[in-house]
Each structure stands twice: as C-alpha cells, then as structure tokens.
Design an enzyme around this catalytic site. Structure first.
Site, mmCIF file in Angstrom:
data_model
loop_
_atom_site.group_PDB
_atom_site.id
_atom_site.type_symbol
_atom_site.label_atom_id
_atom_site.label_comp_id
_atom_site.label_asym_id
_atom_site.label_seq_id
_atom_site.Cartn_x
_atom_site.Cartn_y
_atom_site.Cartn_z
ATOM 1 N N LEU A 29 6.209 20.956 39.852
ATOM 2 C CA LEU A 29 6.695 21.648 41.014
ATOM 3 C C LEU A 29 5.621 22.538 41.775
ATOM 4 O O LEU A 29 4.989 23.310 41.080
ATOM 5 C CB LEU A 29 7.876 22.571 40.568
ATOM 6 C CG LEU A 29 8.519 23.646 41.762
ATOM 7 C CD1 LEU A 29 9.083 22.898 42.748
ATOM 8 C CD2 LEU A 29 9.289 24.736 41.041
ATOM 9 N N ASP A 79 17.871 36.280 51.625
ATOM 10 C CA ASP A 79 18.441 37.177 52.219
ATOM 11 C C ASP A 79 19.512 37.941 51.289
ATOM 12 O O ASP A 79 20.341 37.357 50.731
ATOM 13 C CB ASP A 79 18.743 36.777 53.552
ATOM 14 C CG ASP A 79 18.937 37.896 54.581
ATOM 15 O OD1 ASP A 79 18.688 39.178 54.218
ATOM 16 O OD2 ASP A 79 19.678 37.668 55.697
ATOM 17 N N HIS A 135 15.436 44.471 45.597
ATOM 18 C CA HIS A 135 14.511 43.501 45.454
ATOM 19 C C HIS A 135 13.973 42.922 44.051
ATOM 20 O O HIS A 135 13.575 41.715 43.710
ATOM 21 C CB HIS A 135 13.110 43.949 46.170
ATOM 22 C CG HIS A 135 13.355 44.027 47.639
ATOM 23 N ND1 HIS A 135 13.807 43.174 48.467
ATOM 24 C CD2 HIS A 135 13.149 45.388 48.375
ATOM 25 C CE1 HIS A 135 13.953 43.737 49.717
ATOM 26 N NE2 HIS A 135 13.509 44.964 49.737
#
Ligand code: FPP
Length: 246
Positions: free
Chosen positions: A127, A16, A33
C-alpha cells in the site's frame, strides 16, 4: 457485501469532524485530533488488508494555518508521534509513505519525521499511503501552470502542444511526485459535502461518498460500507471499472 475482487485502486479521504467529535465528548480539540489519528491508523491497516494500492488522506490543508497556533502545533506534534510509534509496523506491512504538499513550510520536527518516514519506506511495494500536508488543490495547479510557463518561455515546450498529461505529471499526485494518479473514490466524513480544495484536477471522474460519521468514529467497518456504496454506484452507472486508469 464488499466485493474483494473490485477494490478501488486509489481511495482518497477527507478526514473531517475531529473538532466536532471533541465538542461532543467535552474534550479539547487536540483530543479530537488524537482520536482522529487512531482512526487513521485503523483505516491504513484495513486498506492494506483489502489490497488498496493508494490511500490518500487530507491531513492538513494550506488553509489550516488559520487555526490557533496551539491546534496547528498539536496536529504536527501528532504527526511526529504517529511516525515515531508506527513507522516500524508500517514498514513491516510493506507500506510506503509519501507526502503531497508544500513541505518546505512545515515545522522542522515535522519535516524531519516526514523525511524519515519517506526514506525508511521508500523501498516498500505494498500500500502507498499518501499524506496531504500543507496541501491545496489550486496551489498545486498554479505551480504546474507556472512550471509549464517557465518551460514555454525557455522554449522547451510548445504551448499549443501542452496535454492533460503534462499537467497531471506536475501535480503532487503525478509521476514527478507521489505518483498515485487520480482517485477512484473520494470519501468525506462528518456530513459535509464539499471538496475544500482537495484534488481539484484529479477528481474529474472520481465517485464521491459522503458519510455522516465524525472522523474519529469512522471504523474499518464503516470504511468497508463506504467502499460498498462506491462499488454499487459503479455497477449502476457502469462505463468505468475501478481498475481503469486513475
Ligand atoms: C478535520 O477535522 C481534521 C483535521 C484538520 C486534521 C486531521 C488530522 C488527523 C486525522 C490526525 C493527525 C494525523 C496526521 C497525519 C497529521 P476538523 O478539525 O476540521 O473538525 P471540525 O470540522 O469538526 O472542526
């Protein structure tokens, strides 16, 4: 110091603050962004280095469609760029990408990129990087409930015998989907302290770490500090080790 022997199995992050970062720097929201995407790349890399098994990020919620068409298409554009520029390196690092959420509603180009990322990395065993896209916690619980109701109606399942596991399995984190299970820790950046419809069922025993950094400012060093907070909290309250089922 971060204890490398006690790295959480599954880290979830609410990324956020891209918008506020953009405002602070006097640039368009999309530039925020874009900076957020760069931060995300670094966190994926550090997660891989630390030996985190699952990293789940909240990239686009079912509510994010309310944003301007320009911002929405910009975010999906960034996703396409991310896949195009990073897929090779991701694959070389043995990272597996999976998507959580209702992908049917994604713009065609984004869906294509996402499918390419999923398919090209399907055999990787390092991962697992789960990207929550068009994801909503209530919606995934509703879907699981509807599925179970259908099965009960068809006589395949006894309503009295429905277990937590029957529900978990049908969620986007469940074995039928991304298969990452519950997060050990949920980190949210930008000083906000709420879940915003993220992993509502799965957070039952998760630790929450809230940090003030805006997402683009969240460096791998700050990430390690957040994981340290998680480790200290676990040591203090005990009773549950990071390795335990997530
Ligand atoms: C929250 O900041 C961030 C988002 C809604 C989008 C997250 C997107 C990225 C990190 C980059 C794109 C990457 C992918 C994989 C799609 P905000 O806009 O809510 O910030 P604000 O609360 O300050 O306005």
């Amino acid at each position: 110091m971060l204890d490398k022997e006690r790295i959480p199995r599954h880290v979830a992050i609410i990324m956020d603050g891209n918008g506020r970062w953009a405002t602070k720097h006097g640039v368009p929201r999309l530039a925020g962004h874009n900076a957020g995407m760069k931060a995300m790349k670094e966190i994926v890399k550090r997660s891989h280095e630390l030996g985190v098994q699952h990293l789940t990020v909240y990239a686009f919620s079912t509510e994010n469609w309310k944003r301007s068409a320009e911002e929405v298409s910009g975010i999906f554009g960034l996703l396409v760029t991310y896949v195009e520029s990073e897929l090779r390196e991701i694959s070389e690092n043995n990272v597996r990408i999976r998507i959580m959420g209702d992908t049917d509603a994604l713009p065609e180009k984004a869906l294509k990129a996402v499918n390419k990322a999923i398919n090209n990395t399907a055999g990787n065993t390092g991962l697992q990087f789960n990207i929550a896209l068009n994801y909503g916690g209530r919606e995934e619980i509703r879907r699981a409930a509807a599925e179970l109701a259908e099965e009960a109606k068809a006589g395949r399942i006894d309503p009295d015998a429905i277990t937590d596991e029957d529900i978990s399995r049908r969620l986007f984190t469940g074995e039928d989907h991304a298969g990452c299970g519950d997060p050990d820790v949920i980190i949210r950046t930008s000083g906000e302290e709420r879940l915003s419809n993220f992993l509502l069922w799965q957070c039952a025993y998760s630790e929450f770490v809230f940090v003030d950094d805006l997402w683009p400012d969240f460096t791998p060093e700050r990430y390690e500090e957040a994981l340290e907070i998680y480790q200290n909290r676990n040591r203090r309250y005990g009773g549950r080790t990071p390795e335990k089922k997530g």
